[in-house]
Design a protein around this motif. Structure first.
Motif, PDB file in Angstrom:
ATOM      1  N   ASP A 287      15.832  -2.233 -18.607  1.00 45.38           N
ATOM      2  CA  ASP A 287      14.595  -1.463 -18.549  1.00 45.38           C
ATOM      3  C   ASP A 287      14.650  -0.365 -17.501  1.00 45.38           C
ATOM      4  O   ASP A 287      13.994   0.667 -17.636  1.00 45.38           O
ATOM      5  CB  ASP A 287      13.407  -2.383 -18.281  1.00 45.38           C
ATOM      6  N   LEU A 288      15.451  -0.560 -16.441  1.00 47.40           N
ATOM      7  CA  LEU A 288      15.538   0.460 -15.398  1.00 47.40           C
ATOM      8  C   LEU A 288      16.380   1.653 -15.838  1.00 47.40           C
ATOM      9  O   LEU A 288      16.329   2.712 -15.199  1.00 47.40           O
ATOM     10  CB  LEU A 288      16.101  -0.140 -14.111  1.00 47.40           C
ATOM     11  N   TRP A 289      17.135   1.493 -16.901  1.00 47.12           N
ATOM     12  CA  TRP A 289      17.893   2.612 -17.464  1.00 47.12           C
ATOM     13  C   TRP A 289      17.104   3.351 -18.544  1.00 47.12           C
ATOM     14  O   TRP A 289      17.581   4.362 -19.074  1.00 47.12           O
ATOM     15  CB  TRP A 289      19.217   2.111 -18.037  1.00 47.12           C
ATOM     16  N   ALA A 290      15.922   2.860 -18.868  1.00 48.20           N
ATOM     17  CA  ALA A 290      15.071   3.518 -19.860  1.00 48.20           C
ATOM     18  C   ALA A 290      13.621   3.461 -19.390  1.00 48.20           C
ATOM     19  O   ALA A 290      12.760   2.867 -20.035  1.00 48.20           O
ATOM     20  CB  ALA A 290      15.232   2.848 -21.222  1.00 48.20           C
ATOM     21  N   PRO A 291      13.314   4.065 -18.224  1.00 47.74           N
ATOM     22  CA  PRO A 291      11.974   3.926 -17.645  1.00 47.74           C
ATOM     23  C   PRO A 291      10.907   4.641 -18.468  1.00 47.74           C
ATOM     24  O   PRO A 291      11.156   5.693 -19.058  1.00 47.74           O
ATOM     25  CB  PRO A 291      12.125   4.580 -16.267  1.00 47.74           C
ATOM     26  N   LYS A 292       9.730   4.056 -18.480  1.00 52.36           N
ATOM     27  CA  LYS A 292       8.593   4.692 -19.131  1.00 52.36           C
ATOM     28  C   LYS A 292       8.296   6.005 -18.434  1.00 52.36           C
ATOM     29  O   LYS A 292       8.312   6.105 -17.216  1.00 52.36           O
ATOM     30  CB  LYS A 292       7.363   3.787 -19.075  1.00 52.36           C
ATOM     31  N   GLY A 293       8.000   7.019 -19.204  1.00 52.68           N
ATOM     32  CA  GLY A 293       7.654   8.312 -18.629  1.00 52.68           C
ATOM     33  C   GLY A 293       8.825   9.261 -18.522  1.00 52.68           C
ATOM     34  O   GLY A 293       8.628  10.455 -18.276  1.00 52.68           O
ATOM     35  N   MET A 294      10.055   8.776 -18.693  1.00 54.20           N
ATOM     36  CA  MET A 294      11.227   9.644 -18.593  1.00 54.20           C
ATOM     37  C   MET A 294      11.607  10.155 -19.979  1.00 54.20           C
ATOM     38  O   MET A 294      12.351   9.529 -20.716  1.00 54.20           O
ATOM     39  CB  MET A 294      12.417   8.919 -17.955  1.00 54.20           C
ATOM     40  N   THR A 295      11.089  11.303 -20.335  1.00 61.33           N
ATOM     41  CA  THR A 295      11.437  11.933 -21.594  1.00 61.33           C
ATOM     42  C   THR A 295      12.786  12.637 -21.467  1.00 61.33           C
ATOM     43  O   THR A 295      13.276  12.866 -20.350  1.00 61.33           O
ATOM     44  CB  THR A 295      10.378  12.969 -21.971  1.00 61.33           C
ATOM     45  N   PRO A 296      13.414  13.001 -22.584  1.00 63.56           N
ATOM     46  CA  PRO A 296      14.663  13.763 -22.501  1.00 63.56           C
ATOM     47  C   PRO A 296      14.512  15.053 -21.698  1.00 63.56           C
ATOM     48  O   PRO A 296      15.428  15.444 -20.960  1.00 63.56           O
ATOM     49  CB  PRO A 296      15.010  14.039 -23.963  1.00 63.56           C
ATOM     50  N   GLN A 297      13.370  15.724 -21.822  1.00 65.16           N
ATOM     51  CA  GLN A 297      13.135  16.958 -21.063  1.00 65.16           C
ATOM     52  C   GLN A 297      13.067  16.678 -19.567  1.00 65.16           C
ATOM     53  O   GLN A 297      13.659  17.400 -18.756  1.00 65.16           O
ATOM     54  CB  GLN A 297      11.836  17.621 -21.539  1.00 65.16           C
ATOM     55  N   ILE A 298      12.374  15.610 -19.174  1.00 65.58           N
ATOM     56  CA  ILE A 298      12.295  15.260 -17.752  1.00 65.58           C
ATOM     57  C   ILE A 298      13.662  14.846 -17.235  1.00 65.58           C
ATOM     58  O   ILE A 298      14.059  15.231 -16.125  1.00 65.58           O
ATOM     59  CB  ILE A 298      11.248  14.152 -17.535  1.00 65.58           C
ATOM     60  N   ALA A 299      14.404  14.086 -18.006  1.00 70.83           N
ATOM     61  CA  ALA A 299      15.746  13.677 -17.582  1.00 70.83           C
ATOM     62  C   ALA A 299      16.624  14.882 -17.319  1.00 70.83           C
ATOM     63  O   ALA A 299      17.384  14.916 -16.347  1.00 70.83           O
ATOM     64  CB  ALA A 299      16.375  12.780 -18.651  1.00 70.83           C
ATOM     65  N   ARG A 300      16.539  15.886 -18.165  1.00 71.05           N
ATOM     66  CA  ARG A 300      17.405  17.061 -18.068  1.00 71.05           C
ATOM     67  C   ARG A 300      16.988  17.998 -16.935  1.00 71.05           C
ATOM     68  O   ARG A 300      17.831  18.680 -16.338  1.00 71.05           O
ATOM     69  CB  ARG A 300      17.374  17.793 -19.404  1.00 71.05           C
ATOM     70  N   THR A 301      15.702  18.037 -16.615  1.00 64.34           N
ATOM     71  CA  THR A 301      15.215  18.996 -15.622  1.00 64.34           C
ATOM     72  C   THR A 301      14.978  18.347 -14.255  1.00 64.34           C
ATOM     73  O   THR A 301      15.518  18.804 -13.248  1.00 64.34           O
ATOM     74  CB  THR A 301      13.918  19.654 -16.108  1.00 64.34           C
ATOM     75  N   GLU A 302      14.186  17.289 -14.228  1.00 65.08           N
ATOM     76  CA  GLU A 302      13.802  16.666 -12.959  1.00 65.08           C
ATOM     77  C   GLU A 302      14.668  15.484 -12.563  1.00 65.08           C
ATOM     78  O   GLU A 302      14.703  15.116 -11.392  1.00 65.08           O
ATOM     79  CB  GLU A 302      12.351  16.178 -13.025  1.00 65.08           C
ATOM     80  N   GLY A 303      15.339  14.858 -13.546  1.00 58.84           N
ATOM     81  CA  GLY A 303      16.041  13.622 -13.239  1.00 58.84           C
ATOM     82  C   GLY A 303      15.081  12.480 -12.989  1.00 58.84           C
ATOM     83  O   GLY A 303      13.895  12.552 -13.316  1.00 58.84           O
ATOM     84  N   TRP A 304      15.591  11.399 -12.400  1.00 59.87           N
ATOM     85  CA  TRP A 304      14.768  10.213 -12.171  1.00 59.87           C
ATOM     86  C   TRP A 304      15.366   9.419 -11.008  1.00 59.87           C
ATOM     87  O   TRP A 304      16.560   9.532 -10.724  1.00 59.87           O
ATOM     88  CB  TRP A 304      14.730   9.327 -13.417  1.00 59.87           C
ATOM     89  N   THR A 305      14.529   8.640 -10.355  1.00 61.30           N
ATOM     90  CA  THR A 305      14.983   7.736  -9.297  1.00 61.30           C
ATOM     91  C   THR A 305      15.317   6.392  -9.913  1.00 61.30           C
ATOM     92  O   THR A 305      14.433   5.717 -10.453  1.00 61.30           O
ATOM     93  CB  THR A 305      13.894   7.552  -8.230  1.00 61.30           C
ATOM     94  N   PHE A 306      16.587   5.981  -9.843  1.00 63.91           N
ATOM     95  CA  PHE A 306      16.951   4.705 -10.437  1.00 63.91           C
ATOM     96  C   PHE A 306      16.203   3.557  -9.752  1.00 63.91           C
ATOM     97  O   PHE A 306      16.107   3.519  -8.531  1.00 63.91           O
ATOM     98  CB  PHE A 306      18.463   4.462 -10.347  1.00 63.91           C
TER      99      PHE A 306
END
Length: 309
Positions: A287-306
């Motif tokens: 689940d931590l590799w597919a967090p809610k709220g992380m769209t493909p656009q957000i992943a590509r632009t903002e990234g995410w905190t694991f």
């Protein structure tokens, strides 16, 4: 093994490393610490204990010395806010369209600065409008979307936040904007210098989630050491550990053997040790590799905190 979302299950990692980073000026930094552990429950260990790392040495260690299939966490922001205003630097013709081109921009503007410095970037005539800098200098666009943008929560005078930073706050942490460059809690300078390091990484070392998670090999992720401390039962306001007994208690809470360090220890070393051990367990959670709220656009632009669900 693949998750229902098609994501490669991360159980193939064999080593877990954490880098407590620093954006301070100069070549070598007491505030940088590197720790690593392997699978199982063995205690994490500092890499080159007592050494004053340079940022270039961290990059060299990562590329040359980390074992295959190592998950490597950096305590810094891998990008800047984008979702709230639809751009990193709204209104500027040269604003990059994604995180990788943001890293390239930071590197290009700061190419003449030693030690992965970023002064030229934050003092840039156009880009400085977005930053809060020392000497009471607040750019006229620092508070852009501070009252909320694109449905995101308001941030008041604290500057712009990424979607993952809003999620950090919901998890009990107290993030600061990467556009804020003043105060003891600021992480903006470290994040920007980290972007120069990320730009220099070989492309066979992906940075998740800006790059897809591969089936094998090393992977770099963004971490927030407070998240690891919260998982170990620490309070957000008392997340820093400065003695060996406190570190061993936190390690025990996340099912790791004790580090066995006696007496006072630097908090950045404790952060790296605890977070390396925390990564070992967190990496097993699909689940931590597919967090809610992380769209493909957000992943590509903002990234995410694991680790931020």
């Amino acid at each position: 093994m693949t998750t229902p979302n098609g994501i490669i299950a991360p159980s193939r990692f064999t080593h877990f490393a954490a880098v407590d980073w620093s954006g301070a000026a100069g070549e070598r930094h007491r505030g940088i610490a590197v720790a690593i552990c392997n699978i199982g429950d063995a205690a994490p260990m500092l890499v080159r204990p007592g050494h004053r790392w340079s940022r270039a040495e961290v990059l060299d260690w990562l590329v040359r010395d980390t074992p295959d299939d190592t998950l490597i966490g950096f305590d810094l922001g891998i990008s800047l806010p984008f979702a709230d205003a639809g751009a990193f630097f709204p209104g500027w013709a040269n604003t990059p369209p994604d995180a990788r081109r943001l890293w390239a921009l930071v590197e290009a503007i700061c190419a003449d600065e030693a030690h992965l410095g970023v002064g030229s970037f934050v003092d840039h005539p156009e880009l400085s409008r977005h930053f809060r800098r020392h000497g009471g200098r607040e750019g006229d666009l620092f508070r852009l979307c501070a009252d909320g943008g694109n449905g995101l929560p308001a941030t008041g005078g604290r500057g712009r936040f990424r979607v993952t930073e809003h999620a950090q706050a919901r998890a009990g942490a107290a993030p600061t904007s990467n556009f804020n460059l003043i105060g003891a809690a600021q992480v903006g300078k470290g994040s920007l210098s980290g972007m120069r390091l990320l730009h220099r990484l070989p492309r066979d070392i992906p940075v998740w989630p800006i790059d897809p998670l591969p089936a094998s090999g090393r992977v770099v992720v963004e971490i927030y050491t407070t998240i690891a401390a919260l998982a170990a039962g620490r309070r957000a306001g008392a997340s820093k550990i400065r003695d060996g007994a406190g570190l061993d208690a936190a390690l025990a809470a996340i099912h790791s053997r004790p580090a066995g360090l006696n007496g006072p220890i630097p908090d950045h070393a404790a952060d790296a040790l605890l977070t390396a051990a925390w990564l070992r367990g967190a990496a097993q959670r699909a689940d931590l590799w597919a967090p809610k709220g992380m769209t493909p656009q957000i992943a590509r632009t903002e990234g995410w905190t694991f680790g931020v669900g």
